[in-house]
Design a protein around this motif. Structure first.
Motif, mmCIF file in Angstrom:
data_model
loop_
_atom_site.group_PDB
_atom_site.id
_atom_site.type_symbol
_atom_site.label_atom_id
_atom_site.label_comp_id
_atom_site.label_asym_id
_atom_site.label_seq_id
_atom_site.Cartn_x
_atom_site.Cartn_y
_atom_site.Cartn_z
ATOM 1 N N ASN A 112 -16.880 -2.000 3.145
ATOM 2 C CA ASN A 112 -15.858 -2.208 2.090
ATOM 3 C C ASN A 112 -14.427 -2.077 2.410
ATOM 4 O O ASN A 112 -13.548 -1.825 1.322
ATOM 5 N N VAL A 113 -13.995 -1.655 3.542
ATOM 6 C CA VAL A 113 -12.671 -1.595 3.926
ATOM 7 C C VAL A 113 -11.917 -2.922 3.683
ATOM 8 O O VAL A 113 -12.587 -3.824 4.157
ATOM 9 N N VAL A 114 -10.766 -2.916 3.183
ATOM 10 C CA VAL A 114 -10.077 -4.085 2.906
ATOM 11 C C VAL A 114 -8.528 -3.729 3.484
ATOM 12 O O VAL A 114 -8.100 -2.892 3.833
ATOM 13 N N PRO A 115 -7.911 -5.075 3.623
ATOM 14 C CA PRO A 115 -6.467 -5.047 4.141
ATOM 15 C C PRO A 115 -5.486 -4.080 3.317
ATOM 16 O O PRO A 115 -5.611 -4.150 1.955
ATOM 17 N N GLY A 116 -4.894 -3.273 3.858
ATOM 18 C CA GLY A 116 -3.958 -2.323 2.860
ATOM 19 C C GLY A 116 -4.702 -1.018 2.997
ATOM 20 O O GLY A 116 -4.145 0.099 2.594
ATOM 21 N N ASP A 117 -5.750 -0.779 3.267
ATOM 22 C CA ASP A 117 -6.653 0.612 3.253
ATOM 23 C C ASP A 117 -5.981 1.501 4.202
ATOM 24 O O ASP A 117 -5.751 1.038 5.578
ATOM 25 N N VAL A 118 -5.585 2.494 4.031
ATOM 26 C CA VAL A 118 -5.244 3.527 4.900
ATOM 27 C C VAL A 118 -6.368 4.214 5.533
ATOM 28 O O VAL A 118 -7.254 4.970 4.821
ATOM 29 N N THR A 178 0.782 -1.198 -0.052
ATOM 30 C CA THR A 178 -0.045 -0.062 0.010
ATOM 31 C C THR A 178 0.717 1.159 0.037
ATOM 32 O O THR A 178 2.133 1.127 0.035
ATOM 33 N N ASP A 179 0.381 2.486 0.149
ATOM 34 C CA ASP A 179 0.731 3.619 0.051
ATOM 35 C C ASP A 179 0.439 4.645 1.124
ATOM 36 O O ASP A 179 -0.731 4.846 1.071
ATOM 37 N N LEU A 180 1.354 5.026 2.024
ATOM 38 C CA LEU A 180 0.877 5.937 3.099
ATOM 39 C C LEU A 180 0.287 7.343 2.473
ATOM 40 O O LEU A 180 -0.641 7.844 3.010
ATOM 41 N N GLN A 181 0.713 7.828 1.340
ATOM 42 C CA GLN A 181 0.300 9.016 0.941
ATOM 43 C C GLN A 181 -0.828 9.004 0.004
ATOM 44 O O GLN A 181 -1.731 9.766 0.193
ATOM 45 N N ARG A 182 -1.079 7.963 -0.630
ATOM 46 C CA ARG A 182 -2.005 7.759 -1.801
ATOM 47 C C ARG A 182 -3.135 6.783 -1.447
ATOM 48 O O ARG A 182 -4.216 6.828 -1.997
ATOM 49 N N GLY A 183 -2.487 5.718 -0.491
ATOM 50 C CA GLY A 183 -3.819 4.662 -0.122
ATOM 51 C C GLY A 183 -3.582 3.604 -1.181
ATOM 52 O O GLY A 183 -2.879 3.673 -2.201
#
Length: 900
Positions: free
Chosen positions: A140-146, A26-31
């Motif tokens: 709808n939250v998934v693993p890796g979502d910020v 994942t990406d902390l800035q963009r999700g």
């Protein structure tokens, strides 16, 4: 969950933020991108808890037939139908139908608890998708979502915290922690227990203050909430002591009835009588021996107990639970919100010149601040004033009223500081908001370990700096301390630390307060303070015990019921509360979750029996404790209000949930809900439960002699080759009318005076003790002997067969009637109870007497039941035999008083 997500979820608290980001791609800035989020939703599934499959209504209805006595009734009804006994068959099948409907209505729906767990995680969530903040359904939250959270939010999934800002989370429903937990981002050791994982946010918990950003590492069934879901689903729902004893009793009774029916059939056929005739006789014997009124009596007695408990603020969800508390030997009680108020309360204020005690509890304004001599402290001068003012002004909470009850918005600790200031006479609006308007603030952080605020002083060119925080940290910023008159002197660090240690040893949470008058040019850059402060005092608080909890604990101990505190809170806090409640008066041990984890399974039952307090325990360990108590032969009642209590509530013999503060999950997993959340209500429930069990035992002891005697009368007639003294239709009349008009009146019998002075009923003790069995046999012999003598006497003296049978039927009822008064107490004489203490019995006797006159003298009843009018001298013989039976049973009761 995929391997990468599984690895991150399993030990994410021990990984660095960068490692978690890499493992979840994942990406902390963009999700995540919307496209990737969609793929992961398909791969991992929705962020919901799985539903348990439940049996349909037809299956649940048919399940009610799975009972030994029902089998016998069905066979008897079918036999009666085959051989043309339509009336008998209709009555038998009617009884079966009523029992089916009662059981169907009362069967608990275990999936309700799982549905509530599922509902807990359905909320909105703020996530980063494609570099933009979006609000999506939590499903709808998934693993890796910020994921971003703010004060008031419900955490949508298990998150590894990356950036907290003064973030405190209320995890009491999950871990039992009594105050919101301060969160931080630093990685932790792998072995850190769930309750101490400060860098994790867990699904279903609530953000109390601050904000944060984290990465979803687990969703749906893979969250900690999902783990509890599995525990609830897998926890076996035990039968209650009543249902276990009735099941055993029913099996034994079924075996006896079938054996007698078979012997009757075999003897008759061997004597040359017809197979059909003997089958009818066997059916008559079975119908006579089965206590048809028992299911109705159990249901009505329990229902009456439900009504009595409701009036004492305990709502029963499953009828058999009414009597279970009466047999309870151990109550495992949660601390927070059950034994305590779940409202932080300042108990003591310590200043350099003395200690002050705060009265009252909770968020209400009742109470005052008293010095050592019992006089009210002057909260408008000196150290006490500035200590209270610092707690009230350096504060982000607010006091509110919800549903007519005082409460707090924000951190409960800060709410307690506001309440104690108000108790001391400070006006939170005039003396704080208006007199010291806030200009700036340094929020609490784990690095600083204190909070500070800068305030203007209207009409002056100086400002006031106020601070509160950890004692050791704040002391390093203080060079002076304030005395009672407001003068300053060098701070005595040793005295302050000693006072803080003494307060903490008493299970209190201690905060230090400080102040400083500063000039308008004082730097307050939002990160630190350079100026030395003046120490003003300590405030020590705790979550106080409920007002009546200590008395309820004493009452339970007096009734032979052990009370065990089982909590997720810290050992020191739990020990202090337990000491106040009297749980440690007998020297019980205090064990932690770590202690339990190290115990071999074989040693656990013995160790937990000796302990009184279990602190820092996980949901799995609560469940393990319940099972350990049950392994020792205890009947266990488990109380609780949080999600973490649900598995143990369901596994316990009776689960008791709190109605006001309890989660829906806990309520649906429980058998009983306390509408006032008061542990003292459990004492009332124990008393009512014992009364219900007593009344059920009385009914069984009353009804069985008649059923046994009816069966033996028919058996004797077949053995002797004589005509039946009572016919099947007459047996049905006796059983159904006396059960309704006489036996059920025992359900209204008041509780016996000594019900809370005797120990709990031994769970291994049978439903009917040996002395009671002997009494039942005695009354059965009296009925068999009396009815045969009277039947033979009447025939020998010229009575018709119908008249002789009518005399026998009325003798059965007369003996049941007088024996009913003997059964109002199984140990005490009738006159010691009071003839009018149960007016229902007197009404029942009148109804039954009218029924006997109708079956004896009304032509329509004579035709239906093959009876005939009898003369006055026959009634005298009937009443004489009934009086003799009453005297014999009274004598037996006196002899066996100590044995039942």
């Amino acid at each position: 969950m995929g391997s990468a997500a599984s690895d991150a979820a399993a030990g994410s608290h021990s990984l660095s933020a960068q490692d978690v980001v890499r493992s979840l791609h994942t990406d902390l800035q963009r999700g995540l991108t919307e496209l990737e989020a969609g793929h992961r939703l398909e791969r991992y599934g929705q962020n919901v808890l799985p539903r348990a499959e439940s049996a349909g209504p037809v299956i649940r209805l048919l399940r009610q037939l799975n009972h030994p006595l029902i089998y016998v009734l069905l066979v008897a009804g079918a036999g009666a139908l085959v051989f043309g006994e339509g009336v008998d068959a209709s009555v038998i099948f009617g009884v079966v139908l009523v029992n089916m409907l009662v059981g169907f209505v009362q069967e608990s729906k275990a999936e309700a608890a799982l549905d509530k767990l599922q509902a807990m995680v359905r909320t909105a969530a703020r996530v980063l998708r494609d570099g933009r903040e979006r609000t999506v359904p939590s499903d709808n939250v998934v693993p890796g979502d910020v994921v971003l959270v703010d004060a008031g939010d419900k955490v949508p999934a298990d998150l590894r915290l990356i950036r907290p800002t003064n973030l405190r989370v209320d995890e009491s429903a999950l871990t039992g922690e009594s105050v919101p937990v301060l969160k931080e981002a630093a990685e932790l050791p792998t072995a850190t227990p769930v309750a101490d994982r400060r860098n994790m946010l867990y699904s279903g918990t609530l953000v109390a203050t601050g904000a944060g950003l984290g990465i979803a590492v687990a969703t749906g069934a893979d969250t900690e909430l999902g783990n509890i879901h599995r525990l609830v689903a897998s926890a076996e729902e035990l039968a209650t002591p009543l249902t276990r004893k009735l099941a055993w009793f029913s099996k034994v009774l079924t075996a006896v009835i079938l054996a007698l029916a078979a012997v009757t059939f075999a003897i008759g056929v061997a004597r040359g009588q017809g197979v059909g005739e003997m089958f009818t006789a066997a059916v008559a014997l079975a119908v006579g021996a089965i206590p048809e009124g028992l299911p109705a009596a159990v249901t009505i007695t329990l229902a009456i107990g439900v009504g009595r408990m409701a009036r004492r603020r305990a709502v029963i969800r499953r009828l058999p639970a009414v009597e279970t508390l009466g047999s309870t030997t151990v109550i495992g009680s949660d601390k927070t919100g059950t034994l305590t108020e779940n409202q932080m309360t300042v108990r003591a204020v310590w200043t350099p010149d003395g200690r002050f005690d705060a009265t009252g509890s909770g968020y209400g304004a009742d109470g005052e601040i008293l010095d050592n001599s019992g006089q009210a402290g002057d909260a408008h001068i000196g150290a006490l004033h500035w200590c209270l003012l610092a707690g009230a002004a350096c504060n982000d909470a607010a006091l509110v009223h919800r549903d007519g009850r005082p409460g707090v918005v924000g951190d409960p600790t800060e709410g307690a500081l506001l309440v104690v200031a108000r108790k001391a006479g400070l006006d939170l609006e005039r003396d704080v908001a208006v007199a010291l308007p806030r200009l700036a603030a340094l929020p609490f952080s784990s690095e600083r370990q204190y909070m500070a605020t800068l305030h203007a002083v209207p009409g002056q060119d100086r400002r006031v700096l106020l601070a509160k925080g950890a004692v050791e940290r704040l002391l390093t910023l203080c060079t002076k301390e304030m005395s009672a008159d407001g003068s300053l002197r060098p701070v005595d660090r040793d005295a302050v630390l000693a006072a803080a240690e003494n307060l903490a040893r008493a299970g209190l949470r201690v905060l230090a307060m400080a102040m400083k008058r500063v000039c308008a040019t004082e730097q307050f850059d939002g990160s630190s303070m350079s100026t030395p402060l003046v120490f003003t005092g300590l405030q020590a608080m705790f979550d106080p015990p409920r007002r009546d909890a200590a008395a309820a604990v004493r009452a339970c101990h007096g009734a032979g019921v052990a009370v065990k505190m089982i909590t997720g809170d810290h050992a020191a806090t739990a020990t202090a509360i337990a000491g106040d409640l009297g749980l440690l008066d007998d020297g019980g041990d205090v064990l932690t979750g770590s202690d339990l984890a190290e115990l071999p399974a074989g040693e656990l039952p013995g160790v937990v029996d000796r302990a009184a307090v279990f602190a820092r325990v996980s949901p799995e360990q609560k469940l393990r404790l319940v099972e350990a108590f049950q392994a020792s032969g205890h009947v266990v009642a488990m109380t609780g209000d949080g999600v973490n209590d649900a598995p143990a509530l369901r596994r316990a013999d009776i689960g008791v949930a709190m109605g006001r503060s309890g989660t829906d999950v806990a309520k649906d997993a429980a058998d009983m809900v306390l509408t006032d959340d008061d542990f003292a209500t459990i004492e009332a429930a124990v008393e009512e439960g014992r009364g219900v069990f007593d009344n059920l035992t009385k009914f069984i002891a009353w009804t069985l002699p008649t059923n046994m005697a009816e069966g033996f009368v028919i058996l004797v007639a077949i053995v002797l080759g004589a005509a039946l003294p009572i016919l099947p239709t007459q047996i049905l009349w006796i059983n159904m009318t006396t059960a309704v008009a006489l036996g059920l009146m025992l359900a209204f019998e008041p509780k016996e005076a000594d019900s809370m002075q005797r120990p709990p009923r031994d769970p291994r003790k049978p439903l009917l003790t040996r002395p009671l069995v002997l009494r039942i046999l005695l009354v059965s012999v009296l009925l068999v002997g009396g009815s045969w003598w009277l039947y033979s006497w009447e025939l020998a003296n010229g009575a018709t067969l119908a008249e002789a049978r009518t005399a026998a039927v009325n003798l059965f009822v007369a003996v049941e009637l007088v024996y009913l008064f003997n059964c109002r107490s199984l140990t005490r004489p009738m006159w010691s109870i009071g003839v009018f203490s149960n007016r229902w019995i007197l009404g029942g006797v009148a109804v039954q007497a009218a029924g006997q006159l109708a079956i004896t003298y009304l032509p329509v009843f004579n035709g239906l039941f093959h009876t005939a009018p009898i003369t006055a001298d026959v009634w005298l013989r009937i009443l004489g035999l009934a009086l003799l039976a009453w005297l014999i049973v009274a004598a037996d009761k006196r002899l066996r008083k100590r044995l039942i």
